[in-house]
Design a protein around this motif. Structure first.
Motif, PDB file in Angstrom:
ATOM      1  N   GLY A  51       0.798  -1.220   0.000  1.00 53.87           N
ATOM      2  CA  GLY A  51       0.000   0.000   0.000  1.00 53.87           C
ATOM      3  C   GLY A  51       0.829   1.267   0.000  1.00 53.87           C
ATOM      4  N   LYS A  52       2.149   1.127  -0.142  1.00 52.23           N
ATOM      5  CA  LYS A  52       3.036   2.299  -0.073  1.00 52.23           C
ATOM      6  C   LYS A  52       2.780   3.277  -1.211  1.00 52.23           C
ATOM      7  CE  LYS A  52       6.979   0.120  -0.234  1.00 52.23           C
ATOM      8  NZ  LYS A  52       6.432  -1.193  -0.623  1.00 52.23           N
ATOM      9  N   THR A  53       2.686   2.765  -2.430  1.00 50.68           N
ATOM     10  CA  THR A  53       2.479   3.653  -3.580  1.00 50.68           C
ATOM     11  C   THR A  53       1.106   4.295  -3.532  1.00 50.68           C
ATOM     12  OG1 THR A  53       4.046   2.429  -4.965  1.00 50.68           O
ATOM     13  CG2 THR A  53       2.397   3.768  -6.095  1.00 50.68           C
ATOM     14  N   THR A  54       0.115   3.586  -3.039  1.00 47.20           N
ATOM     15  CA  THR A  54      -1.218   4.177  -2.888  1.00 47.20           C
ATOM     16  C   THR A  54      -1.171   5.351  -1.923  1.00 47.20           C
ATOM     17  OG1 THR A  54      -2.333   2.083  -3.360  1.00 47.20           O
ATOM     18  CG2 THR A  54      -3.604   3.748  -2.167  1.00 47.20           C
ATOM     19  N   LEU A  55      -0.387   5.215  -0.862  1.00 45.14           N
ATOM     20  CA  LEU A  55      -0.215   6.306   0.092  1.00 45.14           C
ATOM     21  C   LEU A  55       0.331   7.544  -0.616  1.00 45.14           C
ATOM     22  CD1 LEU A  55       1.167   5.939   3.651  1.00 45.14           C
ATOM     23  CD2 LEU A  55       2.123   7.686   2.169  1.00 45.14           C
ATOM     24  N   ILE A  56       1.321   7.346  -1.500  1.00 42.15           N
ATOM     25  CA  ILE A  56       1.893   8.459  -2.261  1.00 42.15           C
ATOM     26  C   ILE A  56       0.860   9.049  -3.209  1.00 42.15           C
ATOM     27  CG2 ILE A  56       3.584   9.054  -4.029  1.00 42.15           C
ATOM     28  CD1 ILE A  56       4.683   8.789  -1.193  1.00 42.15           C
ATOM     29  N   ASP A  57       0.067   8.197  -3.841  1.00 45.32           N
ATOM     30  CA  ASP A  57      -0.984   8.688  -4.744  1.00 45.32           C
ATOM     31  C   ASP A  57      -1.956   9.594  -4.004  1.00 45.32           C
ATOM     32  OD1 ASP A  57       0.137   7.269  -6.817  1.00 45.32           O
ATOM     33  OD2 ASP A  57      -1.315   5.628  -6.754  1.00 45.32           O
ATOM     34  N   LEU A  58      -2.247   9.260  -2.752  1.00 47.61           N
ATOM     35  CA  LEU A  58      -3.145  10.092  -1.956  1.00 47.61           C
ATOM     36  C   LEU A  58      -2.491  11.433  -1.617  1.00 47.61           C
ATOM     37  CD1 LEU A  58      -4.592   7.391   0.468  1.00 47.61           C
ATOM     38  CD2 LEU A  58      -5.828   8.559  -1.355  1.00 47.61           C
ATOM     39  N   VAL A  59      -1.201  11.409  -1.297  1.00 46.82           N
ATOM     40  CA  VAL A  59      -0.488  12.663  -1.008  1.00 46.82           C
ATOM     41  C   VAL A  59      -0.490  13.567  -2.239  1.00 46.82           C
ATOM     42  CG1 VAL A  59       1.760  13.669  -0.454  1.00 46.82           C
ATOM     43  CG2 VAL A  59       0.965  11.659   0.795  1.00 46.82           C
ATOM     44  N   CYS A  60      -0.305  12.975  -3.416  1.00 47.22           N
ATOM     45  CA  CYS A  60      -0.264  13.753  -4.663  1.00 47.22           C
ATOM     46  C   CYS A  60      -1.659  14.088  -5.188  1.00 47.22           C
ATOM     47  CB  CYS A  60       0.516  12.986  -5.725  1.00 47.22           C
ATOM     48  SG  CYS A  60       2.263  12.771  -5.346  1.00 47.22           S
TER      49      CYS A  60
END
Length: 251
Positions: free
Chosen positions: A63-72
């Motif tokens: 879920g790490k990349t999803t976390l970044i997608d949410l930040v962006c």
């Protein structure tokens, strides 16, 4: 790529309040996210303090990349909220917010053009002085200065003229060219050998204080330079944040 009809249906989220100065923190408060009916993040709460290095580690698919997608703001939380200096991220103008972010992906893309044009990407507001500054910050100034044509050197197709570590430094310099407040690294050191990865991490540590860094990785090297570490697995934070002492950053 989103089809034309789908793109036309997407709302223009460019309006909203201006991004805050980012002097406090980026916070996730019980954030959940799901792709359709598939849960990806579950009740995630974390804090990215301004001017510090925060790492989120975990295996692929955690879920790490999803976390970044949410930040962006590529996605919005299904539940919970994300704030910057106490302001809900959904209330901030999306384009203005993204302009405050520098992003370094795992897969670096370079064009058969000069270092200068690869770093500015055609943005004429970025000056040669800006490029010299960001090359210095990224630890790339010395090897670029040794090139016959300096920043006017052609990088070769996909940057093959340079080593992996040199390409990574150029990618970091590109992300720093627009003076971001938040630098995001998405598995950015995964393809590097351990010695080069350590050197890149030292460079990143040197940026702390000037800029906020959020590093997503499944590599242990990032832990050495981080002020705060979160571990995520199957969409949940599995461990309390680990705060390291400044002395542990030195080798």
């Amino acid at each position: 790529m989103i089809a034309d009809t789908e793109a036309a249906a997407e709302p223009d989220a460019s309006k909203g309040v201006a991004p805050p100065a980012f002097t406090e923190a980026l916070r996730f408060d019980q954030v959940a996210f799901a792709y359709q009916d598939l849960p990806v993040l579950r009740g995630v709460s974390l804090e990215v303090p301004a001017g510090k290095v925060t790492a989120v580690i975990g295996p692929s698919g955690a879920g790490k990349t999803t976390l970044i997608d949410l930040v962006c703001r590529l996605h919005a939380p299904s539940a919970g909220r994300i704030t910057v200096d106490g302001i809900d991220l959904q209330e901030i103008g999306v384009h203005a917010w993204r302009e405050t972010i520098g992003y370094v992906p795992q897969e670096m893309i370079f064009f058969h053009d000069t270092i200068l044009r690869n770093l500015t990407l055609g943005d004429e507001t970025i000056t040669r002085a800006d490029i010299e500054r960001c090359l210095q910050q990224a630890g790339a100034a010395a090897f670029v200065a040794d090139l016959p044509d300096g920043i006017d050197t052609v990088v070769g197709e996909r940057g093959t003229r340079f080593s992996g570590g040199q390409r990574q430094r150029l990618a970091i310099a590109r992300a720093l060219a627009r003076r971001p407040r938040l630098l995001i690294l998405d598995e950015a050191t995964t393809a590097l050998d351990p010695q080069t990865e350590e050197a890149i991490c030292d460079t990143l540590r040197g940026l702390a204080g000037e800029i906020t860094i959020l590093a997503i990785s499944h590599q242990p090297a990032i832990l050495r330079i981080s002020d705060r570490v979160y571990e995520i697995e199957q969409g949940e934070l599995r461990a309390a944040p680990l705060t390291t002492q400044a002395a542990s950053h030195a080798t």
